[in-house]
Design a protein around this motif. Structure first.
Motif, PDB file in Angstrom:
ATOM      1  N   SER D 131      66.859  16.541   8.207  1.00  0.00           N
ATOM      2  CA  SER D 131      67.434  15.950   9.421  1.00  0.00           C
ATOM      3  C   SER D 131      68.421  16.915  10.092  1.00  0.00           C
ATOM      4  O   SER D 131      68.415  17.090  11.304  1.00  0.00           O
ATOM      5  CB  SER D 131      68.128  14.635   9.050  1.00  0.00           C
ATOM      6  N   GLU D 132      69.259  17.543   9.272  1.00  0.00           N
ATOM      7  CA  GLU D 132      70.231  18.488   9.829  1.00  0.00           C
ATOM      8  C   GLU D 132      69.537  19.678  10.477  1.00  0.00           C
ATOM      9  O   GLU D 132      69.979  20.220  11.480  1.00  0.00           O
ATOM     10  CB  GLU D 132      71.169  18.989   8.727  1.00  0.00           C
ATOM     11  N   TYR D 133      68.436  20.063   9.853  1.00  0.00           N
ATOM     12  CA  TYR D 133      67.710  21.218  10.366  1.00  0.00           C
ATOM     13  C   TYR D 133      67.029  20.889  11.695  1.00  0.00           C
ATOM     14  O   TYR D 133      67.116  21.650  12.649  1.00  0.00           O
ATOM     15  CB  TYR D 133      66.683  21.668   9.320  1.00  0.00           C
ATOM     16  N   VAL D 134      66.365  19.719  11.763  1.00  0.00           N
ATOM     17  CA  VAL D 134      65.640  19.401  12.993  1.00  0.00           C
ATOM     18  C   VAL D 134      66.589  19.124  14.143  1.00  0.00           C
ATOM     19  O   VAL D 134      66.234  19.291  15.309  1.00  0.00           O
ATOM     20  CB  VAL D 134      64.670  18.205  12.817  1.00  0.00           C
ATOM     21  N   ARG D 135      67.786  18.701  13.833  1.00  0.00           N
ATOM     22  CA  ARG D 135      68.754  18.478  14.906  1.00  0.00           C
ATOM     23  C   ARG D 135      68.953  19.783  15.686  1.00  0.00           C
ATOM     24  O   ARG D 135      68.999  19.801  16.902  1.00  0.00           O
ATOM     25  CB  ARG D 135      70.084  18.015  14.305  1.00  0.00           C
ATOM     26  N   GLU D 136      69.066  20.886  14.933  1.00  0.00           N
ATOM     27  CA  GLU D 136      69.266  22.173  15.599  1.00  0.00           C
ATOM     28  C   GLU D 136      68.006  22.684  16.267  1.00  0.00           C
ATOM     29  O   GLU D 136      68.055  23.281  17.338  1.00  0.00           O
ATOM     30  CB  GLU D 136      69.724  23.213  14.572  1.00  0.00           C
ATOM     31  N   GLU D 137      66.885  22.445  15.606  1.00  0.00           N
ATOM     32  CA  GLU D 137      65.626  22.958  16.135  1.00  0.00           C
ATOM     33  C   GLU D 137      65.093  22.069  17.252  1.00  0.00           C
ATOM     34  O   GLU D 137      64.132  22.438  17.925  1.00  0.00           O
ATOM     35  CB  GLU D 137      64.584  23.037  15.014  1.00  0.00           C
ATOM     36  N   GLN D 138      65.676  20.887  17.384  1.00  0.00           N
ATOM     37  CA  GLN D 138      65.233  19.913  18.369  1.00  0.00           C
ATOM     38  C   GLN D 138      63.759  19.574  18.193  1.00  0.00           C
ATOM     39  O   GLN D 138      62.994  19.515  19.154  1.00  0.00           O
ATOM     40  CB  GLN D 138      65.497  20.431  19.785  1.00  0.00           C
TER      41      GLN D 138
END
Lengths: 298, 234, 324, 422, 245
Positions: D131-138
């Motif tokens: 979740s933290e990763y996809v937040r940045e990757e959008q």
């Protein structure tokens, strides 16, 4: 959520101790398989937990095939044998080539076997939850309700000492057992007497897998039979073996009892930290007696 | 007849035996003499194929036994008594004998049994239930020989049987080995204890640095002072 | 045979090969972000971390002969300390890393102090038991470590947050650490450590305190594993208990062994090879453990000295045959 | 001799690095996307790619494979119609229940496979890490099995969605249901990991408000993967509660249910088992499951007996010769949610997709379902019933089912705002 | 220099060493002889701390060293070689000796300086002294048996000891090797002023170079004194020499 649960009643403690003892027996069967293979072959078999799992899976299939309560008893006979034979194949096909290599290699080889078998099991048995019928159901009561436990646990409680006694007889009073003990200390000399130590190794490894399979078949009715069920018990069994003294059957028995009862009682006292108990027990015992509570063969 | 023909043996990378040839005929005692590290034990280990030679052959009664599994060689009637005895320490004296008897069942003509063994080595009778690991050096040596005999062998390989024993025990053992020959056994002995060995042997080989430097009868050796001085330091 | 070291031409040739190889590797590594796509850059960074982790294990294992069965404990403790400091206290990166290293060292000192009394497998199993104890505590102590959920969204400064930034920082730290380990291995300490591994009894009688030596090697290994743990957090910005579960240690052990544990770069080679293998099998098949398990078995059966050990033996025996 | 060692090693490492380099270099970047125009008329220039990161090793596989199969089934339906002229496809990765693996695979899927959406996630820790990763990757992600309330609660953001009732919802549902019953003495038990603790905590927090007269007589947890539940049953008996509320995780379900049946605990007290009436467990247990046990599930293939639901169940059965469990169902609706959101967004852009999905309502086998706008948590009904035998089936099913309205059991948005500190 | 007082060691009731007394002061080269199993090696192990005695004391340079750890005893200047080859198999000949020197100079904990060139001169001087300098770069397992025994002694010399204990230094050597080894031992005693205590099997060797001889049998000292005295001792002749030569 207090750290300590309310102090339990006396009868609960007694029941808990007996339940702990019955749990110890399953642990003992896996651990004794490990310790026998360590004592004689000098191989630490990380795949023992996997053989335990295969025992449960095979028992499930056999019981389903036979059906009814009789299914369990047939499974109890057949499953360990199947696992034993599989163990024989692993010994003859893989392990035998590594006896002269460093122990670490053998250890890692058996670990690779774990990976392999886990996936093969998934291929064969699929991923559904599997559950198997116990031959005995309900609870039994002793001493005016002081001791109250499932009948199936009684079966486990009896089977552990039976296995231990059988093993004791085998090791001490049969010719093969004597040769096994001789092989444990000096393999070359056994060969020099004209006995095929390869065969002895194979028998011992098969026996150790048989015992793990027996443990798996016995636990199958109480648990969810899944890939990976061997990992938890394996690490506990390894610790039991070390704490008991590498290769010492009685040490493994004693250590299993300490682990099983310790964990059960720990549950009553500090349930939140139940998971820490086996490791804490092992660490403390190993610090106090670094080479195990009983004499090691090494 | 046991024949060793031109064997070369290595331990890992080190070359130990350089073309050793020797033979033991039926009913004789042959002694291999040499210093520590000369390769005596390696000869034994090569014959039993614990450390199979990488070149050369070993024949037993005409059959090629080079590189056969150890237990098969033993089954053919060759018994090995190693220099450090290697009694099974966790087994009692009786059990030590039992498993050897089990291994040798139905083999050979000599038919050794426990009674006969106890007759040959009376002290063992008293030790019946003692664990092998708790026996003294002399007792262990007797047990090791007894254990080898229980397999009803035709040939006995004794690796430094007299090493580290008290003089009295040595004398006794020499007598017993002599008796074994009379029973019809052929024996190959390696020894450092030249004096005792020469009492026993029919023929002698002297080896040094993995090569045979001398072979002949005891008398010939005694006459050849150069060999004695150079290789045996007597 | 007596001429093995005398042949200067071989040595000179080898030092040239060495220089050129180093040069190429440095260039390849320095410009990696220029030609690697984002995923492969990330993978390269992950491999770098794993290389340091595996090499940290090889210090006590390959050079010290200590059967460390649970190296991931120190990796995990380094990672967790760093993560907790950044997330809960907002400590700047450098002090946090220093504290993380220190906590890995202290834990290693504690475990080592208890374990070095033992030899061989008993040593190994005691490290296993104590490592699992630490794991169980981390797994259970929800308020402090996040329990089995782990710690996520760890606030790593922007500079090392980008893939390229993380790559260079990790590259630098890994190279410096490897050089340090290399120096240690080649130092008198490293030499005597190998002597302790080969023949502890003799070491005692030439006056070496073998317990001290083993303890120091163990603690140093733990420290470098802790650094690798910190790097892992910088890369992933998340930690969870599986990174310090015993199976992770076994994976690393296999890397070290398959790479070749008596060679300095063997573990690094094992880390590269096995990480790539796991990734590619994971992409291509659902039953990747089956393939990975089989490959490991085959390699263990046929390459007992590890890949580098095997190659080295082949080459040195060729050279020896030539010179003899 | 020692010198060679180093040189050879260097050479080999170099060769490996070069291999990696070549492999890495082969990837040619995808062309940039055209700007989104009117959703109705948009035509996508390439297929939609969904990345599934889930556990395909170990105990939870009974759920993850169901979800995967149902997802594939849904794709068939979706691709018949197409989404703006293209099809939807997927790739899977096994994360072995390890967050670091999950994160690693998520990166691979996003940066190498360039998937448009990530879904799956059996493990809450994995979901939280990714979740933290996809937040940045959008890149949007949807969890269909991980039940941690943190995912759409404290750690929620506009790119993370959940279709599975989380611990907060399940706990509240159980509390709402049990509050109607007359009992006051409660035993709270669960698997010893976050999930077990969270369910119990949420249940009790809500329950206390509804029923201040109730008390806890026992609270205990067992290690995950426990093989033998006898000691816990004994201690429950010892505490003598009126109701046992149990929150077993994953594989603990089977042995616990079995132990309850074996001990005939349901004769002495009421037992409520979280996800206890789900098909996965009950079908495996056959007639060994206890009768008269309360249990919950967010989906039953036999209830509600609407045409749509039965049709879906039959379709699944025809394809795979088994009925779907709740995670299987979640996989099915996830596929439809993704398809509908892309239709709505008219663009392959992650942001547009996330915006479209948030607040989206679609028809599902159990009726219309809505992705709640504020926290991206699916509003879905929840079923609690009692186990009973069924004449036609070799296993027990849930009967007397109470269907709890999704809106009612969802925590109010204010509560989520509070945990997010907004 | 060295004094051993009433030393006893029992293993599970078996007296391996039983009340041994020994002292080295004036005589530089002292031999302990006796048949196999007489307790010679056990005596050595007791002196160097590899075993701790059941009873009795060991004094070295007037310090009580009974029961000290082997590495501590070594640092006091008492160094030993072993009966069976006991070297560092994976290291080169050079490194084998270097390790001992590094330990003696207390440099084993240096971690950041490369060890390669360290103490090069000293190492080579020892290797030259024993005649192994030509083999410096070879991994020591490739040496011949005799050379490995010499290396064994070289490692002991690396500790720069004041007293050297050699356990059967010539066992298994060829006559030529034996002679050169004896010459080396005598040289060490004379030129390097070392005290040397050694055990030996070979009588010629013993009577050749020992200034004082102790005879052991079954853990006991049965005679002690100058070679001539020992040779004349009836008990010794009966128990040992009588059988051997």
């Amino acid at each position: 959520m207090e750290f300590f649960a309310n102090l339990p009643e006396f009868s609960t403690v007694i029941s808990q101790i007996f339940v702990g003892l019955s749990r110890s027996m399953i642990l003992f069967m896996v651990a004794v398989g490990l310790t026998v293979s360590i004592g004689v072959l000098r191989v630490i078999n990380f795949a023992n937990g996997t053989f335990y799992m295969l025992g449960a899976f095979t028992a499930w299939s056999v019981a389903l095939w036979v059906g009814g309560t009789a299914g369990f008893w047939v499974a109890l006979l057949i499953a360990p044998l199947v696992v034993g034979l599989l163990g024989l194949a692993v010994e003859a096909g893989l392990l035998r080539r590594l006896y002269n290599r460093p122990r670490l290699m053998q250890l890692l080889l058996t670990y690779a076997v774990v990976l392999l078998f886990n996936d093969v099991t998934k291929l064969i048995w699929g991923v559904d939850f599997k559950s198997m019928r116990a031959p005995l159901s309900g609870y039994i009561t002793f001493f005016d309700g002081l001791l109250y436990m499932p009948s199936y646990n009684m079966l486990l409680l009896i089977s552990g000492p039976l296995v231990a006694a059988g093993l004791w007889y085998f090791i001490n009073h049969t010719m093969t057992g004597k040769i096994v003990r001789a092989t444990a200390t000096d393999r070359e000399m056994v060969d020099a007497l004209g006995l095929n130590s390869n065969k002895i190794f194979a028998i011992v490894f098969m026996l150790s897998c048989y015992l793990a399979g027996l443990g798996g078949a016995l636990i199958a009715p109480t648990t969810n039979i899944v890939v990976g069920m061997g990992m938890t018990i394996l690490i506990n069994a390894v610790l039991v073996v070390v704490v008991g003294g590498l290769g010492n059957i009685w040490g493994a028995f004693l250590a299993s009892l300490i682990f099983g009862v310790g964990e059960s009682l720990g549950l009553l006292i500090a349930p939140r930290f139940a998971i820490v108990f086996p490791f804490a027990i092992a660490t403390i015992l190993l610090i106090l007696k670094p080479t195990g509570i009983m004499k090691s063969v090494w | 007849m046991l024949e060793v023909k031109d064997i070369h043996t290595y331990y890992g990378l080190s070359h130990i035996l350089f073309g050793v040839t020797l033979e033991v005929r039926k009913g004789e005692i042959v002694c291999v003499l040499g210093r520590n590290g000369a390769g005596k034990t390696t000869i034994m280990r090569s014959i039993m194929s614990f450390t199979p030679p990488s070149q050369g052959k070993v024949y037993f009664n005409g059959k090629d036994i080079t590189r056969l599994p150890v237990f098969k060689i033993a089954k053919m009637g060759l018994a090995f008594v190693p220099d450090n005895r290697r009694i099974f320490p966790d087994l009692t004296v009786e059990e030590n004998l039992d498993i050897a008897a089990h291994a040798g069942r139905g083999r050979g003509r000599s038919n050794w049994n426990k009674e006969k063994i106890y007759e040959l080595f009376p002290p063992l009778r008293e030790l019946d239930c003692r664990q092998g690991g708790f026996c003294s050096g002399g007792e262990q040596q007797m047990l090791a020989v007894a254990r080898a005999l229980m397999g009803n062998p035709d040939y006995l390989l004794l690796d430094e049987p007299l090493e580290g024993l008290a003089p009295l025990v040595v004398r006794e053992l020499v007598v017993q080995i002599e008796r074994l020959r009379k029973e019809g056994l052929s024996i190959l002995i390696t020894e450092q204890n030249v004096r005792a060995a020469l009492k026993l042997a029919n023929r002698v080989y002297v080896i040094d640095r993995g090569e045979v430097r001398f072979q002949g009868t005891v008398k010939e050796l005694e006459e050849n002072e150069e060999i004695s001085r150079k290789y045996l330091l007597v | 045979m007596l001429n093995i070291m005398g042949d200067m031409s071989i040595e000179r040739k080898m030092s040239w090969v060495k220089l050129i190889s180093i040069g190429i590797i440095v260039i390849v590594l320095l410009f990696a972000p220029a030609y690697l796509s984002r995923y492969y850059l990330y993978l390269a960074t992950l491999i770098l971390v794993t290389i340091l982790f595996a090499t940290s294990l090889n210090l006590p294992l390959g050079y010290g002969g200590l059967l460390v069965l649970h190296q991931a404990t120190f990796y995990g403790v380094g990672a967790y300390s760093f993560a907790i400091l950044l997330k809960e206290t907002g400590t700047p990166v450098l002090p946090a890393a220093a504290v993380a290293l220190l906590s890995a060292l202290i834990l290693a000192l504690f475990i080592g102090w208890i374990c070095v009394r033992l030899r061989g497998l008993y040593f190994g199993f005691l490290t296993l038991a104590m490592g699992q104890l630490v794991w169980a505590i981390v797994y259970r102590w929800y308020d402090f470590t996040g329990g089995d959920d782990g710690i996520h969204a760890i606030p790593v400064p922007d500079m090392i947050r980008s893939e390229i930034g993380a790559y260079y920082v990790i590259l630098a730290v890994v190279i410096v650490s490897l050089l340090l380990i290399y120096r240690v291995v080649k130092s008198p300490f490293g030499l005597t450590l190998q002597a302790v591994r080969d023949n502890p009894q003799r070491c005692e009688s030439v006056g070496i305190n073998i317990r001290n030596h083993r303890l120091i090697a163990f603690v140093m290994g733990g420290g470098f594993a802790g650094i690798a743990g910190v790097l892992f957090v910088i890369l992933e910005r998340s930690v969870a208990p599986p990174i310090m579960f015993w199976t992770h240690s076994v994976e690393i052990l296999i890397m070290v062994l398959l790479g070749g544990m008596f060679t300095f770069l063997g573990p690094a080679f094992g880390a590269v090879a096995l990480t790539l293998l796991a990734t590619f099998f994971g992409i291509f098949t659902e039953y990747w453990l089956l393939f990975l398990g089989s490959i490991k078995i085959i390699m263990l059966l046929f390459l007992p000295q590890g890949v580098l050990g095997f190659v080295e033996e082949k080459i040195t025996s060729k050279i020896r045959n030539k010179t003899v | 001799m020692k010198k060679n060692r180093f040189a050879i090693s260097l050479f080999l490492v170099m060769m490996l690095l070069l291999t990696a380099l070549v492999l890495g270099g082969c990837e040619d970047p995808e062309p940039a996307e055209p700007p989104p125009d009117d959703p109705e008329e948009a035509v996508f220039e390439r297929n939609i790619k969904v990345g599934i990161v889930d556990t395909y090793t170990g105990p939870p596989t009974v759920y993850t494979y169901d979800a995967l199969d149902a997802f594939e089934l849904a794709l068939k339906e979706i691709n018949e119609e197409g989404i703006h002229g293209v099809e939807m496809e997927f790739v899977t990765r096994d994360e072995e229940f390890a967050p670091d693996q999950a994160l690693s695979w998520a990166r691979e899927l996003v940066t190498r496979e360039e998937v448009d959406v990530l879904c799956g996630f059996m493990s809450s820790a994995s979901a939280l890490a990714v979740s933290e990763y996809v937040r940045e990757e959008q890149v949007p992600m949807i969890t269909w099995a991980a039940q941690s309330e943190q995912i759409t609660g404290e750690a929620g953001h506009s790119y993370v969605f959940s279709v599975v009732p989380n611990t907060r919802i399940s706990g509240r549902a159980a509390a709402n249901f049990l509050a109607e019953l007359p009992y006051t003495r409660y035993a709270l038990v669960g698997s010893d990991f976050e999930f077990g603790h969270a369910i119990i905590t949420r249940f009790w927090d809500t329950f206390q408000e509804l029923r201040p007269d109730a008390e806890v007589v026992l609270e205990t947890y067992w290690p995950v993967g426990e093989a033998d539940f006898t000691p816990y049953i004994s201690s429950i008996r010892g505490a003598d509660p009126e109701v046992v509320v149990a929150a077993p995780g994953g594989a603990d379900q089977i042995p616990l249910t079995k132990a309850i049946g074996d001990a005939e605990l349901t004769d002495e007290m009421e037992v409520y088992l979280h996800i206890g009436t789900d098909h996965a467990a009950l079908s495996a247990l056959g007639d060994e499951a206890p009768e008269g046990m309360y249990g919950s599930s967010s989906y039953h293939y036999y209830y509600p007996e609407t045409e749509e639901n039965l049709a879906f169940a039959e379709m699944f059965y025809e394809e795979y010769e088994r009925y779907p469990n709740f995670v299987g169902y979640n996989g099915y609706i996830t596929a439809h949610l993704i398809a509908e959101a892309f239709r709505e967004a008219g663009s392959l852009d992650g942001e547009a997709f996330a915006e479209a999905l948030s607040g989206l309502t679609i028809d599902s086998p159990v009726g219309p379902i809505t992705m709640r706008e504020y926290d991206n948590q699916l509003i879905h009904p929840f079923f609690i019933g009692k186990t009973a035998e069924h004449p036609d089936k070799p296993y027990l099913i849930s009967t007397d089912i109470t269907m709890l309205d999704g809106e009612k059991i969802m925590p109010p948005v204010e509560e989520i705002m509070e945990v997010r500190g907004e | 220099m060295l004094r051993v007082e009433k030393l006893e060691k029992s293993f599970d009731g078996f007296m391996a060493v039983n009340g041994v007394e020994l002292s080295l002061d004036k005589e530089r080269v002292v031999a302990v002889i006796g048949p196999n199993g007489a307790g010679k090696t056990t005596l050595f192990n007791l002196i160097t701390g590899h075993l701790s005695p059941t009873r009795g004391k060991v004094w070295f340079k007037n310090q009580d060293i009974t029961g000290l750890a082997p590495h501590r005893i070594c640092h006091k200047g008492l160094s030993r070689s072993f009966q069976l080859i006991n070297i560092f198999p994976q290291l080169t000949v050079y490194e084998n000796v270097q390790v001992a020197l590094l330990s003696q100079q207390k440099k084993v904990l240096k971690m950041l300086t490369p060890s390669k060139a360290m103490l090069e001169e000293e190492t080579y001087s020892i290797l030259e002294k024993v005649g192994l300098a030509d083999y410096a770069g070879i991994q020591c397992t490739y040496l011949s048996y005799g050379d490995q025994k010499i290396l064994e002694m070289a490692i002991a010399l690396g500790n720069k000891p004041e007293m050297l204990m050699l356990d059967e230094p010539t066992a298994g050597m060829s006559p030529e090797e034996t002679i050169s080894t004896l010459r080396l031992i005598r040289d060490l005693a004379e030129k390097e002023k070392l005290f040397i205590l050694f055990t030996e099997h070979n009588m010629n060797v013993v009577f050749d170079i020992a200034e004082k001889i102790m005879v052991m049998q079954q853990g006991r000292t049965i005679a002690q004194g100058l070679p001539a005295e020992v040779r004349a001792d009836k008990q010794v002749q009966a128990a040992y020499l009588g059988e051997e030569s």
